[in-house]
Design a protein around this motif. Structure first.
Motif, PDB file in Angstrom:
ATOM      1  N   VAL B  49       0.845  -1.196   0.000  1.00 37.83           N
ATOM      2  CA  VAL B  49       0.000   0.000   0.000  1.00 37.83           C
ATOM      3  C   VAL B  49       0.883   1.249   0.000  1.00 37.83           C
ATOM      4  O   VAL B  49       0.647   2.191  -0.748  1.00 37.83           O
ATOM      5  N   ARG B  50       1.936   1.187   0.805  1.00 37.02           N
ATOM      6  CA  ARG B  50       2.868   2.329   0.836  1.00 37.02           C
ATOM      7  C   ARG B  50       3.441   2.580  -0.553  1.00 37.02           C
ATOM      8  O   ARG B  50       3.578   3.691  -1.007  1.00 37.02           O
ATOM      9  N   GLY B  51       3.784   1.450  -1.219  1.00 40.93           N
ATOM     10  CA  GLY B  51       4.398   1.576  -2.540  1.00 40.93           C
ATOM     11  C   GLY B  51       3.423   2.064  -3.578  1.00 40.93           C
ATOM     12  O   GLY B  51       3.779   2.835  -4.461  1.00 40.93           O
ATOM     13  N   THR B  52       2.169   1.588  -3.492  1.00 37.27           N
ATOM     14  CA  THR B  52       1.211   1.925  -4.543  1.00 37.27           C
ATOM     15  C   THR B  52       0.525   3.270  -4.311  1.00 37.27           C
ATOM     16  O   THR B  52       0.339   4.031  -5.253  1.00 37.27           O
ATOM     17  N   THR B  53       0.169   3.543  -3.059  1.00 36.50           N
ATOM     18  CA  THR B  53      -0.516   4.827  -2.844  1.00 36.50           C
ATOM     19  C   THR B  53       0.482   5.973  -2.932  1.00 36.50           C
ATOM     20  O   THR B  53       0.173   7.035  -3.443  1.00 36.50           O
ATOM     21  N   GLY B  54       1.683   5.726  -2.456  1.00 33.47           N
ATOM     22  CA  GLY B  54       2.707   6.762  -2.470  1.00 33.47           C
ATOM     23  C   GLY B  54       2.298   7.954  -1.624  1.00 33.47           C
ATOM     24  O   GLY B  54       1.208   8.007  -1.065  1.00 33.47           O
ATOM     25  N   ALA B 285       1.731  18.562   2.681  1.00 33.83           N
ATOM     26  CA  ALA B 285       1.830  17.102   2.591  1.00 33.83           C
ATOM     27  C   ALA B 285       0.651  16.549   1.814  1.00 33.83           C
ATOM     28  O   ALA B 285      -0.486  16.977   2.000  1.00 33.83           O
ATOM     29  N   ASN B 286       0.933  15.605   0.885  1.00 36.20           N
ATOM     30  CA  ASN B 286      -0.141  14.973   0.106  1.00 36.20           C
ATOM     31  C   ASN B 286      -0.146  13.473   0.427  1.00 36.20           C
ATOM     32  O   ASN B 286       0.416  12.684  -0.318  1.00 36.20           O
ATOM     33  N   ASP B 287      -0.747  13.092   1.543  1.00 35.84           N
ATOM     34  CA  ASP B 287      -0.757  11.671   1.913  1.00 35.84           C
ATOM     35  C   ASP B 287      -2.113  11.241   2.462  1.00 35.84           C
ATOM     36  O   ASP B 287      -2.199  10.298   3.247  1.00 35.84           O
ATOM     37  N   GLU B 288      -3.143  11.923   1.993  1.00 31.26           N
ATOM     38  CA  GLU B 288      -4.467  11.629   2.520  1.00 31.26           C
ATOM     39  C   GLU B 288      -4.888  10.188   2.242  1.00 31.26           C
ATOM     40  O   GLU B 288      -5.363   9.480   3.131  1.00 31.26           O
ATOM     41  N   VAL B 289      -4.618   9.748   1.007  1.00 32.41           N
ATOM     42  CA  VAL B 289      -5.026   8.391   0.608  1.00 32.41           C
ATOM     43  C   VAL B 289      -4.292   7.375   1.475  1.00 32.41           C
ATOM     44  O   VAL B 289      -4.886   6.441   2.041  1.00 32.41           O
ATOM     45  N   TYR B 290      -2.969   7.592   1.588  1.00 30.94           N
ATOM     46  CA  TYR B 290      -2.166   6.649   2.386  1.00 30.94           C
ATOM     47  C   TYR B 290      -2.636   6.630   3.827  1.00 30.94           C
ATOM     48  O   TYR B 290      -2.792   5.558   4.421  1.00 30.94           O
ATOM     49  N   GLN B 291      -2.884   7.800   4.370  1.00 34.32           N
ATOM     50  CA  GLN B 291      -3.286   7.867   5.783  1.00 34.32           C
ATOM     51  C   GLN B 291      -4.580   7.090   6.026  1.00 34.32           C
ATOM     52  O   GLN B 291      -4.686   6.352   6.997  1.00 34.32           O
ATOM     53  N   ASN B 292      -5.531   7.232   5.103  1.00 36.39           N
ATOM     54  CA  ASN B 292      -6.806   6.534   5.264  1.00 36.39           C
ATOM     55  C   ASN B 292      -6.620   5.013   5.237  1.00 36.39           C
ATOM     56  O   ASN B 292      -7.104   4.293   6.095  1.00 36.39           O
ATOM     57  N   ILE B 293      -5.857   4.557   4.232  1.00 37.20           N
ATOM     58  CA  ILE B 293      -5.637   3.104   4.102  1.00 37.20           C
ATOM     59  C   ILE B 293      -4.775   2.616   5.262  1.00 37.20           C
ATOM     60  O   ILE B 293      -5.019   1.566   5.855  1.00 37.20           O
ATOM     61  N   SER B 294      -3.768   3.410   5.574  1.00 34.64           N
ATOM     62  CA  SER B 294      -2.826   3.036   6.624  1.00 34.64           C
ATOM     63  C   SER B 294      -3.532   2.849   7.964  1.00 34.64           C
ATOM     64  O   SER B 294      -3.249   1.906   8.703  1.00 34.64           O
ATOM     65  N   ASN B 295      -4.476   3.731   8.260  1.00 37.40           N
ATOM     66  CA  ASN B 295      -5.202   3.618   9.526  1.00 37.40           C
ATOM     67  C   ASN B 295      -5.999   2.321   9.584  1.00 37.40           C
ATOM     68  O   ASN B 295      -5.996   1.628  10.604  1.00 37.40           O
ATOM     69  N   ALA B 296      -6.635   1.975   8.454  1.00 39.06           N
ATOM     70  CA  ALA B 296      -7.420   0.735   8.410  1.00 39.06           C
ATOM     71  C   ALA B 296      -6.499  -0.464   8.595  1.00 39.06           C
ATOM     72  O   ALA B 296      -6.805  -1.393   9.353  1.00 39.06           O
ATOM     73  N   LEU B 297      -5.347  -0.427   7.910  1.00 32.27           N
ATOM     74  CA  LEU B 297      -4.395  -1.536   8.016  1.00 32.27           C
ATOM     75  C   LEU B 297      -3.825  -1.626   9.423  1.00 32.27           C
ATOM     76  O   LEU B 297      -3.625  -2.718   9.963  1.00 32.27           O
ATOM     77  N   SER B 298      -3.558  -0.471   9.985  1.00 37.49           N
ATOM     78  CA  SER B 298      -2.984  -0.428  11.320  1.00 37.49           C
ATOM     79  C   SER B 298      -3.943  -1.054  12.338  1.00 37.49           C
ATOM     80  O   SER B 298      -3.529  -1.792  13.230  1.00 37.49           O
ATOM     81  N   ASP B 299      -5.249  -0.772  12.162  1.00 35.67           N
ATOM     82  CA  ASP B 299      -6.254  -1.355  13.062  1.00 35.67           C
ATOM     83  C   ASP B 299      -6.252  -2.877  12.965  1.00 35.67           C
ATOM     84  O   ASP B 299      -6.275  -3.576  13.974  1.00 35.67           O
ATOM     85  N   THR B 300      -6.224  -3.387  11.727  1.00 37.47           N
ATOM     86  CA  THR B 300      -6.191  -4.841  11.532  1.00 37.47           C
ATOM     87  C   THR B 300      -4.917  -5.423  12.120  1.00 37.47           C
ATOM     88  O   THR B 300      -4.929  -6.470  12.761  1.00 37.47           O
ATOM     89  N   GLY B 301      -3.784  -4.718  11.873  1.00 40.08           N
ATOM     90  CA  GLY B 301      -2.491  -5.174  12.400  1.00 40.08           C
ATOM     91  C   GLY B 301      -2.522  -5.273  13.914  1.00 40.08           C
ATOM     92  O   GLY B 301      -2.053  -6.256  14.493  1.00 40.08           O
TER      93      GLY B 301
END
Lengths: 230, 430
Positions: B49-54, B285-301
């Motif tokens: 996700v980090r690689g693709t969302t950038g 900073a332009n990381d809104e997409v990453y932050q949204n996905i990252s939070n969901a992944l972080s919760d699962t993690g």
């Protein structure tokens, strides 16, 4: 020759109830000793002290002149003494041969056969043997070890008369032929009569009895009992 | 008889107890190994996700702090621009994989014979139909039209600093004029002036993916913004094409980071560059997409990590209970062994060895079973079975930590019995 010596040994449960009040005695190799006394008088405690299972409140237990507390109780148990218990205390997942091999490097089968077990019985689970056979295994375990002192706590307590007599004979033979010092704690006057030395523990003190003393005491007890029944 | 032989005999002959501990260890180890595999799959997914969302940050002129001026064309900010030096000093920060800034203009394109190229839907006015909305790019792959997915490269390569006189046009325009990658076309900013005409090599072709109704990509139907009529030109060439006009620099530039997780720290580093007056520039900073996905992944993690921890803790309590009961049940044996002169540490070591013997059988089997179970369990957490793989590293880790915990469990279980004197143990037995 003295092998064990008890010097002014005192023992109190929880430091309060004194069961042994300054006991002194000596024990020789090649003799069988019987320790008599009423229940709760401290016979088993004395045997535990001799075997290094516990330490006296005061006084010393010497093995060949050395204080066992200083040479190490575990070492004393491992090298100098062997126990025989009323409830046999065999390890239930081992065969008789393996139980004997627990403390000995000698081949166990000849000793077991000497004590009357067949080769087939020697390979069975110990729990599948009769009480007498289990006690024979326990004795074989004690004899097979290098221990010069055999400490037996009511070794015939759970056995019928004939078997008890056989076990007594084996223990006596161990003392006289193998030169071991055998110390037996018992309630049985019949067993005590077979001993070379009879010791009576009463009110925390140890005294030596002769066979006639023993018979006199026994007859006194019988008369008292009959009187009470009338 | 040594403790090893006793341990083996106990394990074999007390097979019901052995089987109970074995099954328990097998189940626990399978769950833990599966959990680790799922956690790894989760981490891998997060990395992807980090690689693709950038993520990127934009450095732009701060017009609020600069002065203002006006002329016949209207008022304009006198704030300084981003120069190539400034952009390069930012791009040199560790963790920045690339950057882009664009000069926008309308170029007139023609083939080598000087014949004007025509837009996809010509108006009939040659001077208008040859105009293509063009970007002079430092690195066109970072251009928002490509990043947003409005366009994709279908042939050749993108524009970057290694391309000096190159152009990327749409495949539709290329096909319409029978052009291909490697052909040369001509470009001029204003054919009615003395602006320079340059030969540009077609280095790549793009296809338009965005739909005309795609609001997200701001696609409209005016011919300038018709994406097929766009072109991307190398920065050096664009500067030559516009040499009649003052080169002021760039109003903004986008910088792309290799790991979105580090975006904040990289921006912090950028702000430390003392050759740039940060009063004159803004960083966004332009990381809104990453932050949204990252939070969901972080919760699962977190959920997976918690589950592994809970499973391990509950299992250890269970194991300690079973071992405690087992050791307590073996008080008689302990007393007999102690009476036989076997030291307490040797007795404990025998119990440890017995447990490790069971573990030695349970752990490898759990490795095999977890390879099957992990995939199935992984699907419960939204992972595809193929991505949840139990590795030999997982096994080594679990076996090592498991063995240490088992040894600790046996030691803890032995404490109550081992604190007693041999006589006490034997008298309790009687």
């Amino acid at each position: 020759m003295n092998i064990m010596e008890i010097q002014n040994v005192q023992y109190a449960y929880d430091g309060k109830k004194k069961v042994l009040k300054g006991i002194n005695t000596q024990m020789e190799q090649g003799k069988m000793y019987a320790i008599l006394g009423p229940s709760g008088c401290g016979k088993t405690t004395l045997l535990s002290l001799l075997g290094g299972l516990d330490s006296p409140t005061s006084g010393q237990i010497l093995y060949q002149g050395e204080d066992i507390a200083k040479t190490g109780l575990a070492d004393h148990r491992r090298s100098h003494v062997a126990f025989i218990f009323q409830s046999y205390n065999l390890i239930d997942y081992l065969t008789p041969m393996e139980n004997v091999a627990l403390t000995s490097k000698l081949p166990p089968l000849p000793i077991l056969e000497q004590l009357g077990l067949t080769a087939e019985e020697a390979k069975r689970n110990v729990l599948k043997l009769s009480g007498g056979q289990q006690q024979r295994v326990a004795i074989a375990r004690a004899l097979a070890s290098d221990a010069q002192v055999i400490l037996a706590d009511e070794p015939t307590g759970n056995l019928d008369e004939d078997t008890a007599a056989e076990i007594t004979a084996i223990l006596k033979e161990s003392a006289h032929k193998s030169g071991k010092c055998v110390v037996i704690v018992t309630h049985s006057n019949e067993l005590a009569k077979e001993a070379d030395v009879i010791l009576q523990l009463r009110r925390g003190e140890l005294q030596t009895l002769s066979v006639s003393d023993l018979e006199e005491t026994a007859s006194q007890k019988r008369r008292a009992s009959q009187k009470n029944q009338r | 008889m040594n403790l090893g032989t006793r341990a083996v005999l106990y394990t074999v002959r007390k097979w019901k107890k052995t089987l109970l501990v074995f099954c328990l260890l097998l189940a626990i180890t399978t769950l833990v190994l599966s959990g680790l595999a799922i956690a790894d799959a989760q981490e891998k997914q997060a990395e992807e996700v980090r690689g693709t969302t950038g993520a990127s940050f934009t450095v732009s002129r701060n017009t609020a702090t600069g002065g203002w001026s006006s002329d016949g064309g209207g008022s304009y900010s006198t704030q300084e621009y981003l120069t190539t030096d400034r952009m390069e000093s930012i791009a040199a920060i560790n963790g920045i994989e690339g950057y882009n800034a664009s000069i926008r203009t309308i170029l007139c394109l023609s083939d080598r014979q000087g014949q004007w190229l025509e837009q996809m839907e010509p108006t009939g006015h040659a001077i208008v139909d040859c105009q293509f909305y063009s970007y002079g790019c430092i690195n066109s792959k970072y251009h928002s039209l490509f990043l947003s997915g409005a366009m994709v490269m279908c042939e050749g390569k993108t524009i970057d600093s290694s391309v000096k006189n190159g152009i990327v046009i749409s495949k539709d325009i290329a096909d319409k004029h029978d052009l291909k990658v490697g052909d040369t076309i001509q470009a001029v900013n204003n054919p009615l002036s003395d602006d320079k005409t340059m030969n540009l090599e077609i280095v790549g072709l793009f296809e338009v993916v965005a739909d005309k109704t795609d609001e997200r990509n701001n696609y409209n139907e005016s011919s300038y913004y018709e994406y097929t009529n766009n072109a991307f030109v190398s920065e050096a060439a664009m500067k030559k094409l516009l040499e009649n006009y003052a080169d002021v620099g760039y109003a903004s530039a986008d910088f792309f980071v290799t790991d979105p997780e580090r975006l904040e720290s990289i921006i912090h580093e950028v702000q430390k560059i003392h050759t740039i007056d940060w009063n004159n520039f803004l960083i966004t900073a332009n990381d809104e997409v990453y932050q949204n996905i990252s939070n969901a992944l972080s919760d699962t993690g977190t959920l997976i990590t918690t589950l592994i921890a809970v499973i391990t803790a509950v299992s250890m309590v269970l194991i300690i209970l079973i071992l405690s009961m087992s050791v307590r049940g073996r008080k008689r044996e302990t007393g007999i062994l102690l009476a036989a002169g076997i030291s307490k540490p040797t007795v404990v070591l025998q119990y440890v060895l017995e447990t490790l013997l069971i573990a030695a059988a349970a752990f490898p089997l759990a490795y095999l079973s977890s390879r099957q179970a992990a995939g199935i369990l992984g699907t419960l957490f939204g992972k595809t079975a193929e991505n949840v793989v139990v590795t030999s590293q997982h096994f080594t880790l679990t076996a090592t930590v498991g063995s240490v915990l088992l040894i600790a469990s046996v030691l803890v279980s032995c404490i109550p019995v081992m604190r007693l004197k041999p006589k006490t143990i034997l008298s309790q037995m009687e």
